[in-house]
Design a protein around this motif. Structure first.
Motif, PDB file in Angstrom:
ATOM      1  N   LEU A 157      70.317  20.588  65.543  1.00  0.00           N
ATOM      2  CA  LEU A 157      70.691  19.293  66.461  1.00  0.00           C
ATOM      3  C   LEU A 157      69.732  19.311  67.654  1.00  0.00           C
ATOM      4  O   LEU A 157      68.925  19.933  67.873  1.00  0.00           O
ATOM      5  CB  LEU A 157      72.215  19.414  67.013  1.00  0.00           C
ATOM      6  N   ILE A 158      70.362  18.326  68.683  1.00  0.00           N
ATOM      7  CA  ILE A 158      69.611  18.231  69.991  1.00  0.00           C
ATOM      8  C   ILE A 158      70.462  18.357  70.891  1.00  0.00           C
ATOM      9  O   ILE A 158      71.623  17.928  70.814  1.00  0.00           O
ATOM     10  CB  ILE A 158      68.718  16.945  70.019  1.00  0.00           C
ATOM     11  N   PRO A 159      70.272  18.335  72.291  1.00  0.00           N
ATOM     12  CA  PRO A 159      71.261  18.229  73.347  1.00  0.00           C
ATOM     13  C   PRO A 159      71.522  16.999  73.725  1.00  0.00           C
ATOM     14  O   PRO A 159      70.807  16.028  74.101  1.00  0.00           O
ATOM     15  CB  PRO A 159      70.531  19.016  74.410  1.00  0.00           C
ATOM     16  N   ASP A 160      72.871  16.407  73.263  1.00  0.00           N
ATOM     17  CA  ASP A 160      73.300  15.182  73.343  1.00  0.00           C
ATOM     18  C   ASP A 160      74.561  14.851  74.419  1.00  0.00           C
ATOM     19  O   ASP A 160      75.128  13.985  74.374  1.00  0.00           O
ATOM     20  CB  ASP A 160      73.762  14.425  72.161  1.00  0.00           C
ATOM     21  N   MET A 161      74.421  15.921  75.225  1.00  0.00           N
ATOM     22  CA  MET A 161      75.669  15.900  76.417  1.00  0.00           C
ATOM     23  C   MET A 161      75.010  15.732  77.916  1.00  0.00           C
ATOM     24  O   MET A 161      75.377  16.225  78.731  1.00  0.00           O
ATOM     25  CB  MET A 161      76.650  17.096  76.310  1.00  0.00           C
ATOM     26  N   THR A 162      74.145  14.875  77.742  1.00  0.00           N
ATOM     27  CA  THR A 162      73.302  14.374  79.272  1.00  0.00           C
ATOM     28  C   THR A 162      72.166  15.362  79.362  1.00  0.00           C
ATOM     29  O   THR A 162      71.211  15.163  80.288  1.00  0.00           O
ATOM     30  CB  THR A 162      74.115  14.497  80.534  1.00  0.00           C
ATOM     31  N   GLY A 163      72.048  16.640  78.447  1.00  0.00           N
ATOM     32  CA  GLY A 163      71.056  17.719  78.814  1.00  0.00           C
ATOM     33  C   GLY A 163      69.560  17.088  78.680  1.00  0.00           C
ATOM     34  O   GLY A 163      68.765  17.390  79.285  1.00  0.00           O
ATOM     35  N   SER A 164      69.355  16.197  77.754  1.00  0.00           N
ATOM     36  CA  SER A 164      67.945  15.776  77.421  1.00  0.00           C
ATOM     37  C   SER A 164      67.484  14.987  78.478  1.00  0.00           C
ATOM     38  O   SER A 164      66.090  14.963  78.870  1.00  0.00           O
ATOM     39  CB  SER A 164      67.930  14.698  76.170  1.00  0.00           C
ATOM     40  N   GLN A 165      68.447  14.475  79.580  1.00  0.00           N
ATOM     41  CA  GLN A 165      67.752  13.735  80.661  1.00  0.00           C
ATOM     42  C   GLN A 165      67.835  14.479  81.818  1.00  0.00           C
ATOM     43  O   GLN A 165      66.862  14.272  82.763  1.00  0.00           O
ATOM     44  CB  GLN A 165      68.812  12.515  80.718  1.00  0.00           C
ATOM     45  N   LEU A 166      68.942  15.513  81.986  1.00  0.00           N
ATOM     46  CA  LEU A 166      69.053  16.295  83.034  1.00  0.00           C
ATOM     47  C   LEU A 166      68.087  17.436  83.112  1.00  0.00           C
ATOM     48  O   LEU A 166      67.321  17.950  84.319  1.00  0.00           O
ATOM     49  CB  LEU A 166      70.296  16.990  83.352  1.00  0.00           C
ATOM     50  N   LEU A 167      67.674  17.920  81.910  1.00  0.00           N
ATOM     51  CA  LEU A 167      66.750  19.191  82.026  1.00  0.00           C
ATOM     52  C   LEU A 167      65.396  18.927  82.510  1.00  0.00           C
ATOM     53  O   LEU A 167      65.054  19.890  83.345  1.00  0.00           O
ATOM     54  CB  LEU A 167      66.771  19.718  80.303  1.00  0.00           C
ATOM     55  N   PRO A 168      64.706  17.836  82.094  1.00  0.00           N
ATOM     56  CA  PRO A 168      63.332  17.655  82.658  1.00  0.00           C
ATOM     57  C   PRO A 168      63.342  17.767  84.254  1.00  0.00           C
ATOM     58  O   PRO A 168      62.447  18.118  84.881  1.00  0.00           O
ATOM     59  CB  PRO A 168      62.895  16.512  82.112  1.00  0.00           C
ATOM     60  N   GLU A 169      64.380  17.169  84.726  1.00  0.00           N
ATOM     61  CA  GLU A 169      64.638  16.929  86.264  1.00  0.00           C
ATOM     62  C   GLU A 169      64.687  18.231  87.006  1.00  0.00           C
ATOM     63  O   GLU A 169      64.328  18.494  87.991  1.00  0.00           O
ATOM     64  CB  GLU A 169      65.851  15.916  86.565  1.00  0.00           C
ATOM     65  N   LEU A 170      65.545  19.279  86.398  1.00  0.00           N
ATOM     66  CA  LEU A 170      65.704  20.520  86.680  1.00  0.00           C
ATOM     67  C   LEU A 170      64.778  21.635  86.701  1.00  0.00           C
ATOM     68  O   LEU A 170      64.457  22.362  87.588  1.00  0.00           O
ATOM     69  CB  LEU A 170      66.913  21.192  86.150  1.00  0.00           C
ATOM     70  N   VAL A 171      63.912  21.609  85.465  1.00  0.00           N
ATOM     71  CA  VAL A 171      63.117  22.687  84.979  1.00  0.00           C
ATOM     72  C   VAL A 171      61.561  22.173  84.906  1.00  0.00           C
ATOM     73  O   VAL A 171      60.874  23.022  84.735  1.00  0.00           O
ATOM     74  CB  VAL A 171      63.655  23.433  84.092  1.00  0.00           C
ATOM     75  N   GLY A 172      61.430  20.718  84.919  1.00  0.00           N
ATOM     76  CA  GLY A 172      60.205  20.221  84.583  1.00  0.00           C
ATOM     77  C   GLY A 172      60.165  19.979  83.144  1.00  0.00           C
ATOM     78  O   GLY A 172      60.837  20.514  82.376  1.00  0.00           O
ATOM     79  N   ARG A 173      59.282  19.028  82.568  1.00  0.00           N
ATOM     80  CA  ARG A 173      59.327  18.445  81.359  1.00  0.00           C
ATOM     81  C   ARG A 173      58.866  19.531  80.398  1.00  0.00           C
ATOM     82  O   ARG A 173      59.373  19.734  79.204  1.00  0.00           O
ATOM     83  CB  ARG A 173      58.554  17.234  81.316  1.00  0.00           C
ATOM     84  N   ASP A 174      57.864  20.408  80.586  1.00  0.00           N
ATOM     85  CA  ASP A 174      57.280  21.273  79.592  1.00  0.00           C
ATOM     86  C   ASP A 174      58.310  22.445  79.687  1.00  0.00           C
ATOM     87  O   ASP A 174      58.654  22.819  78.258  1.00  0.00           O
ATOM     88  CB  ASP A 174      55.917  21.818  80.403  1.00  0.00           C
ATOM     89  N   VAL A 175      58.978  22.988  80.420  1.00  0.00           N
ATOM     90  CA  VAL A 175      59.963  23.885  80.334  1.00  0.00           C
ATOM     91  C   VAL A 175      61.125  23.539  79.446  1.00  0.00           C
ATOM     92  O   VAL A 175      61.590  24.139  78.829  1.00  0.00           O
ATOM     93  CB  VAL A 175      60.245  24.681  81.770  1.00  0.00           C
ATOM     94  N   ALA A 176      61.591  22.102  79.809  1.00  0.00           N
ATOM     95  CA  ALA A 176      62.759  21.678  79.151  1.00  0.00           C
ATOM     96  C   ALA A 176      62.411  21.597  77.622  1.00  0.00           C
ATOM     97  O   ALA A 176      63.248  22.104  76.607  1.00  0.00           O
ATOM     98  CB  ALA A 176      62.978  20.191  79.667  1.00  0.00           C
ATOM     99  N   LYS A 177      61.081  21.210  77.562  1.00  0.00           N
ATOM    100  CA  LYS A 177      60.564  21.198  75.949  1.00  0.00           C
ATOM    101  C   LYS A 177      60.705  22.477  75.253  1.00  0.00           C
ATOM    102  O   LYS A 177      61.318  22.764  74.194  1.00  0.00           O
ATOM    103  CB  LYS A 177      59.423  20.543  75.910  1.00  0.00           C
ATOM    104  N   GLU A 178      60.139  23.569  76.133  1.00  0.00           N
ATOM    105  CA  GLU A 178      60.349  24.896  75.504  1.00  0.00           C
ATOM    106  C   GLU A 178      61.658  25.414  75.193  1.00  0.00           C
ATOM    107  O   GLU A 178      61.854  25.993  74.291  1.00  0.00           O
ATOM    108  CB  GLU A 178      59.585  25.640  76.471  1.00  0.00           C
ATOM    109  N   LEU A 179      62.559  25.331  76.223  1.00  0.00           N
ATOM    110  CA  LEU A 179      64.010  25.747  75.972  1.00  0.00           C
ATOM    111  C   LEU A 179      64.630  24.788  74.841  1.00  0.00           C
ATOM    112  O   LEU A 179      65.267  25.611  74.184  1.00  0.00           O
ATOM    113  CB  LEU A 179      64.590  25.524  77.246  1.00  0.00           C
ATOM    114  N   THR A 180      64.438  23.724  74.811  1.00  0.00           N
ATOM    115  CA  THR A 180      65.167  23.038  73.645  1.00  0.00           C
ATOM    116  C   THR A 180      64.617  23.050  72.470  1.00  0.00           C
ATOM    117  O   THR A 180      65.277  23.075  71.410  1.00  0.00           O
ATOM    118  CB  THR A 180      65.072  21.411  74.286  1.00  0.00           C
ATOM    119  N   LEU A 181      63.182  23.122  72.284  1.00  0.00           N
ATOM    120  CA  LEU A 181      62.389  23.256  70.926  1.00  0.00           C
ATOM    121  C   LEU A 181      62.569  24.596  70.644  1.00  0.00           C
ATOM    122  O   LEU A 181      62.483  24.949  68.971  1.00  0.00           O
ATOM    123  CB  LEU A 181      61.170  22.883  71.085  1.00  0.00           C
TER     124      LEU A 181
END
Length: 277
Positions: A157-181
């Protein structure tokens, strides 16, 4: 004085008490690590939305009963997904005019939409949807040994409870991708270093309640104005943000609560503020 509030919320899922302006909200399904089932989703959304208008609330502390914050979706939800069922879609909720429409999104965004500060006390597991609910808070105090993960990829799955939008703001786009992927788990200490948490605490709930009590002692109009301004920062152009800043300060200067803050400080006494209505 302590009052139990929100009596229509299922206490086997979420409990709330208010003491001196601090709403103590607890996810209360500890035998299941506070996992998200239909009842939990409903109780979380209704609690968050009710706190927007609950009288006398100045700060919210969000935590979990037992050793965990929230371990994410209940295992039954994953089993149902194999046949295409989406458990959260079966939750009956009133319509929302906010940006979050899906049930899971509303369970996380409800805390951002509360007009007063929300402090999450995170210990044990905060996984998947549980982590996304914590991300909806304004401040996150995290135990150093807590375990956090954007776990959805491991369930296909993917994070679908607002996480895809909040994570890049909090940790940066690259770290958000690393944690998500990767779905890898991080400790509370690493989570704070990455930006998922605000700071580590050996007793997150006690520290969150103490911080909440301090904030609750300030001018509640100023506290709400600060949250509004900081939520808008980076999400709007500077001209709009600067104008909003001047609008807020203009409404505060000389207001009864601001005058009381000044007077009490000169008189070296505890201020007595009037709550917004």
């Amino acid at each position: 004085m302590t009052d139990t509030v929100l009596p229509d919320i299922d206490p086997s899922r979420v409990t709330t008490t208010i003491t001196d302006g601090v709403a103590d909200v607890r996810l209360s399904r500890p035998e299941k690590r506070n996992a998200l089932d239909a009842g939990m989703f409903s109780a979380i959304v209704h609690t968050g939305e009710a706190l927007r208008t609950a009288p006398g609330v100045r700060v919210v502390v969000l935590s979990g009963d037992g050793p965990d914050f929230c371990a994410g979706l209940d295992f039954g939800a994953f089993k149902a997904m194999r046949s295409g069922e989406r458990m959260s879609a079966s939750v009956a909720l009133p319509p929302s005019d906010g940006p979050a429409q899906a049930t899971g999104q509303r369970a996380a965004h409800a805390w951002a939409a509360v007009e007063v500060p929300v402090i999450a006390a995170v210990q044990g597991h905060a996984l998947g949807g549980g982590l996304q609910i914590a991300l909806g808070a304004d401040i996150r105090l995290v135990h150093p040994d807590a375990v956090l993960s954007v776990l959805e990829i491991r369930w296909g799955l993917i994070p679908d409870m607002t996480g895809s939008q909040l994570l890049p703001e909090l940790v940066g786009r690259d770290v958000a991708k690393e944690l998500t992927l990767t779905g890898r788990r991080v400790s509370g200490t690493e989570a704070v270093a990455l930006g998922l948490g605000t700071r580590v605490s050996d007793d997150p709930r006690a520290e969150a309640l103490a911080m909440a009590a301090e904030i609750a002692g300030f001018n509640p109009h100023a506290v709400r104005a600060a949250k509004r301004l900081l939520d808008g920062a980076g999400r709007q152009d500077l001209r709009t943000g600067f104008a909003a800043e001047q609008t807020e300060i203009g409404a505060l200067i000389g207001s009864p609560n601001q005058a009381e803050a000044v007077t009490a400080r000169f008189e070296q006494r505890t201020p007595v503020f009037t709550d917004p209505v």
